[in-house]
Motif scaffolding. Structure first.
Motif, PDB file in Angstrom:
ATOM      1  N   SER A  69       0.833  -1.200   0.000  1.00  0.00           N
ATOM      2  CA  SER A  69       0.000   0.000   0.000  1.00  0.00           C
ATOM      3  C   SER A  69       0.868   1.250   0.000  1.00  0.00           C
ATOM      4  N   HIS A  70       0.253   2.390  -0.274  1.00  0.00           N
ATOM      5  CA  HIS A  70       0.978   3.660  -0.203  1.00  0.00           C
ATOM      6  C   HIS A  70       1.472   3.910   1.222  1.00  0.00           C
ATOM      7  N   GLU A  71       0.669   3.493   2.212  1.00  0.00           N
ATOM      8  CA  GLU A  71       1.079   3.659   3.601  1.00  0.00           C
ATOM      9  C   GLU A  71       2.327   2.833   3.908  1.00  0.00           C
ATOM     10  N   GLU A  72       2.397   1.629   3.356  1.00  0.00           N
ATOM     11  CA  GLU A  72       3.571   0.793   3.570  1.00  0.00           C
ATOM     12  C   GLU A  72       4.804   1.378   2.880  1.00  0.00           C
ATOM     13  N   MET A  73       4.609   1.947   1.722  1.00  0.00           N
ATOM     14  CA  MET A  73       5.737   2.557   1.006  1.00  0.00           C
ATOM     15  C   MET A  73       6.366   3.702   1.788  1.00  0.00           C
ATOM     16  N   ALA A  74       5.588   4.307   2.677  1.00  0.00           N
ATOM     17  CA  ALA A  74       6.096   5.437   3.459  1.00  0.00           C
ATOM     18  C   ALA A  74       6.834   5.002   4.718  1.00  0.00           C
ATOM     19  N   LEU A  75       6.802   3.710   5.036  1.00  0.00           N
ATOM     20  CA  LEU A  75       7.460   3.226   6.243  1.00  0.00           C
ATOM     21  C   LEU A  75       8.975   3.160   6.047  1.00  0.00           C
ATOM     22  N   PRO A  76       9.747   3.397   7.111  1.00  0.00           N
ATOM     23  CA  PRO A  76      11.202   3.473   6.959  1.00  0.00           C
ATOM     24  C   PRO A  76      11.878   2.167   6.566  1.00  0.00           C
ATOM     25  N   TYR A  77      11.213   1.029   6.760  1.00  0.00           N
ATOM     26  CA  TYR A  77      11.820  -0.241   6.363  1.00  0.00           C
ATOM     27  C   TYR A  77      11.334  -0.724   5.005  1.00  0.00           C
ATOM     28  N   TYR A  78      10.620   0.121   4.272  1.00  0.00           N
ATOM     29  CA  TYR A  78      10.186  -0.243   2.927  1.00  0.00           C
ATOM     30  C   TYR A  78      11.387  -0.506   2.015  1.00  0.00           C
ATOM     31  N   LYS A  79      12.523   0.113   2.298  1.00  0.00           N
ATOM     32  CA  LYS A  79      13.720  -0.074   1.466  1.00  0.00           C
ATOM     33  C   LYS A  79      14.144  -1.537   1.404  1.00  0.00           C
ATOM     34  N   PHE A  80      13.859  -2.310   2.463  1.00  0.00           N
ATOM     35  CA  PHE A  80      14.219  -3.727   2.447  1.00  0.00           C
ATOM     36  C   PHE A  80      13.331  -4.513   1.473  1.00  0.00           C
ATOM     37  N   PHE A  81      12.132  -4.019   1.262  1.00  0.00           N
ATOM     38  CA  PHE A  81      11.217  -4.661   0.320  1.00  0.00           C
ATOM     39  C   PHE A  81      11.677  -4.447  -1.120  1.00  0.00           C
TER      40      PHE A  81
END
Length: 262
Positions: A8-20
């Motif tokens: 989701s867009h909310e998940e993309m804004a989380l600081p650990y999204y880079k690991f995804f």
């Protein structure tokens, strides 16, 4: 390469999204060779003798591989050396990924993990509960794909004692999680880890075809039934993939978020 699961867009804004967004770590060639080589001619330690596994006294049994036992139940065995990972990191990982955003589970295996949600977040997040006890008595509701497509699973985590284990060797840093799975193909599971070289050795066992029935762990396959070969093969393929990737991301992930409240 498989397509990654949705975020989701909310998940993309989380600081650990880079690991995804990173490419998954490559599974070692020797593990892929085991997968391609077919079922192991050596079976896993029997579930009834699982304390041999906990104590590391099962070396005459399968250590890395998969197959179907003579009684029709199936097994999956894996060992993963994780450089730079500590027992404390892994103790933290299992409760951390079961609360908060679904992204926490997705970064473990972005191609196959959809969500993992603990049914008692208050207990998991309680700072008074020791980190290595935060799975005890907690159920995780999971959606993941181990081969045939996304499937729903309930993992009922237990304390070592409730799972039938002797006390783990905590004096030497040993830790573990153990659970009995409820779903289309019930199974018992244990992950054990302890310091090894400059990291940890993470050992996994799955015993497929077992369930908790009226307070007792039992084989539930009908007499003469046999778990299809594709079931342990798919689980082994998934296991070597997800834990290779976790080994690659966990040190950095823990450094950034391990000191924060769950």
């Amino acid at each position: 390469m498989s397509k990654k699961v949705g975020v989701s867009h909310e998940e993309m804004a989380l600081p650990y999204y880079k690991f995804f967004t990173r490419p998954l770590a490559e599974v070692p060639a020797e593990k892929l060779a085991v997968l391609a080589g077919g079922p192991s001619p050596v079976r896993a330690v029997p579930f009834e003798e699982r304390n041999l596994f906990l104590k590391g006294e099962d070396k005459t049994y399968c250590q890395t591989g998969y197959g179907v036992a003579e009684d029709g139940t199936a097994f999956v065995c894996n060992e993963t050396y994780m450089p730079g990972v500590t027992t404390e990191m892994m103790d933290w990982w299992f409760p951390w990924h079961s609360v908060g955003a679904d992204l926490r589970y997705k970064i473990w295996d972005p191609e196959d993990h959809y969500f993992a949600r603990a049914d008692n977040c208050a207990y998991v997040c309680d700072p008074a509960v020791p980190m290595r006890e935060k799975t005890w008595g907690v159920n995780h509701y999971i959606m993941e794909d181990v081969g045939p497509g996304p499937d729903f699973l309930k993992l009922c985590f237990k304390s070592p004692a409730d799972f039938g284990y002797d006390a783990p060797d905590t004096a030497h840093g040993q830790s573990l999680v153990c659970a009995i799975g409820e779903g289309g193909c019930p199974a018992a599971m244990t992950h054990v880890w302890a310091p090894y070289k400059d990291g940890i050795l993470f050992r996994s066992r799955f015993w497929i075809g077992y369930a908790l029935v009226e307070g007792a762990y039992r084989k539930i396959l009908p007499e003469g039934a046999r778990v299809p070969d594709m079931v342990p093969k798919g689980l082994f393929a998934h296991n070597i993939k997800e834990f290779t990737n976790l080994a690659a991301i966990l040190p950095e992930l823990y450094q950034e978020f391990g000191s924060q409240p769950l």
